[in-house]
Design a protein around this motif. Structure first.
Motif, PDB file in Angstrom:
ATOM      1  N   TRP A 201       4.181   0.737  17.068  1.00  0.00           N
ATOM      2  CA  TRP A 201       4.595   1.034  15.780  1.00  0.00           C
ATOM      3  C   TRP A 201       3.837   2.368  15.232  1.00  0.00           C
ATOM      4  O   TRP A 201       2.570   2.205  15.359  1.00  0.00           O
TER       5      TRP A 201
ATOM      6  N   ARG B 191       2.006  -3.794  15.173  1.00  0.00           N
ATOM      7  CA  ARG B 191       3.041  -3.776  14.128  1.00  0.00           C
ATOM      8  C   ARG B 191       2.475  -4.262  12.844  1.00  0.00           C
ATOM      9  O   ARG B 191       2.572  -3.669  11.650  1.00  0.00           O
TER      10      ARG B 191
ATOM     11  N   GLU C  84       1.852  -1.979   9.294  1.00  0.00           N
ATOM     12  CA  GLU C  84       2.115  -2.388   8.207  1.00  0.00           C
ATOM     13  C   GLU C  84       1.130  -2.489   7.136  1.00  0.00           C
ATOM     14  O   GLU C  84       1.202  -1.947   6.093  1.00  0.00           O
TER      15      GLU C  84
ATOM     16  N   CYS D  71       0.383   1.000   6.056  1.00  0.00           N
ATOM     17  CA  CYS D  71       1.382   1.588   5.559  1.00  0.00           C
ATOM     18  C   CYS D  71       1.111   1.128   3.917  1.00  0.00           C
ATOM     19  O   CYS D  71       1.287   1.866   3.147  1.00  0.00           O
ATOM     20  N   VAL D  72       0.892  -0.161   3.756  1.00  0.00           N
ATOM     21  CA  VAL D  72       0.906  -0.719   2.316  1.00  0.00           C
ATOM     22  C   VAL D  72      -0.343  -0.013   1.621  1.00  0.00           C
ATOM     23  O   VAL D  72      -0.503   0.349   0.492  1.00  0.00           O
TER      24      VAL D  72
ATOM     25  N   GLN E  71       0.595   3.482   0.661  1.00  0.00           N
ATOM     26  CA  GLN E  71       1.485   3.364  -0.489  1.00  0.00           C
ATOM     27  C   GLN E  71       0.877   2.944  -1.796  1.00  0.00           C
ATOM     28  O   GLN E  71       1.165   3.623  -2.736  1.00  0.00           O
TER      29      GLN E  71
ATOM     30  N   CYS F 159       5.352   6.400   2.629  1.00  0.00           N
ATOM     31  CA  CYS F 159       4.781   5.955   3.731  1.00  0.00           C
ATOM     32  C   CYS F 159       5.754   4.888   4.376  1.00  0.00           C
ATOM     33  O   CYS F 159       6.116   4.227   3.495  1.00  0.00           O
ATOM     34  N   THR F 160       5.963   5.006   5.610  1.00  0.00           N
ATOM     35  CA  THR F 160       7.024   3.755   6.311  1.00  0.00           C
ATOM     36  C   THR F 160       6.434   3.649   7.694  1.00  0.00           C
ATOM     37  O   THR F 160       5.604   4.482   8.174  1.00  0.00           O
ATOM     38  N   VAL F 161       6.780   2.601   8.180  1.00  0.00           N
ATOM     39  CA  VAL F 161       6.508   2.137   9.589  1.00  0.00           C
ATOM     40  C   VAL F 161       7.582   2.307  10.377  1.00  0.00           C
ATOM     41  O   VAL F 161       9.203   2.012   9.994  1.00  0.00           O
TER      42      VAL F 161
END
Lengths: 83, 141
Positions: free
Chosen positions: A10, A60, A64, A67-68, A71, A77-79
């Motif tokens: 990811w 993954r 995540e 990403c958090v 953010q 930001c996204t995955v």
């Protein structure tokens, strides 16, 4: 047995926006990912010029978490699954 | 001109903001804290940003993000008049000011450079003030 889903990697993707100062992006990358200032600057410039950049790839759950954290620091930001 | 923030030798950041600068920081932090309680509808999209747009996010992940943003904003409210910040407090300032900047941009549909140039003068001025604070603080971290 390992499923196809868990074998995938990811990407953590950071997106450009029109108001964030470039130096803030560099500081956030350095603090969260522990990269050198030079690498952070390269990634920041990629975000700025190409609209997005993959800043980390791997499992993954870890993607995540990163990403958090990005953010929470106020960046877009996204995955997504690695292409 | 004196720098707004200065890195200290023993760690931490010295804050040289005047009352106007501190009130800007305080207001930004209060707005982020308010937004986290769902009282800033214009900021909802920013605060509910998906982690993985291809599926519904885990509610625990969303809640954890919300708590961390709120906790940063509350820490900024508590330290807005301090002369010295620890590194953790300075990081909370940077994160909260950045969230406030993005929230302001979203609220006024500033999605690109043209929209920023066309924004009302008061919005433009506020964006520039937050950017100046962020730029100065980032140089110390």
């Amino acid at each position: 047995m390992t499923s196809t889903a868990t074998q995938r990697t990811w990407d953590v993707v950071v997106w450009n926006d029109p108001v964030t100062p470039m130096s803030v992006v560099v500081v956030v990358f350095r603090r969260i990912f522990g990269y050198s200032t030079g690498r952070c600057t390269q990634l920041m410039l990629r975000v700025h010029h190409e609209g997005r950049a993959v800043v980390w790839s791997g499992r993954r759950e870890r993607a995540e978490e990163y990403c958090v954290r990005v953010q929470v620091a106020g960046l877009r930001c996204t995955v997504e699954v690695t292409a | 001109m004196a720098r707004l923030f200065a890195r200290q030798r023993g760690g931490g950041v010295l804050v040289r903001l005047n009352e106007l600068g501190r009130s800007l920081v305080l207001d930004a932090a209060r707005r982020v804290a308010t937004a986290e309680r769902g009282e800033e509808p214009a900021w909802a999209a920013l605060l509910a940003s998906p982690v993985d747009p291809s599926r519904a996010d885990d509610p625990l992940v969303t809640l954890g993000r919300q708590r961390e943003m709120a906790s940063n904003a509350e820490l900024v409210v508590l330290t807005a008049h301090e002369e010295r910040l620890t590194d953790a407090e300075a990081w909370a300032w940077l994160s909260t000011l950045q969230v406030a900047l993005r929230g302001l941009a979203d609220e006024h549909a500033v999605t690109d450079e043209d929209a920023l140039a066309a924004a009302p003068p008061e919005v433009h001025e506020r964006v520039q003030a937050l950017q100046a604070l962020l730029f100065a603080l980032a140089s110390c971290l």
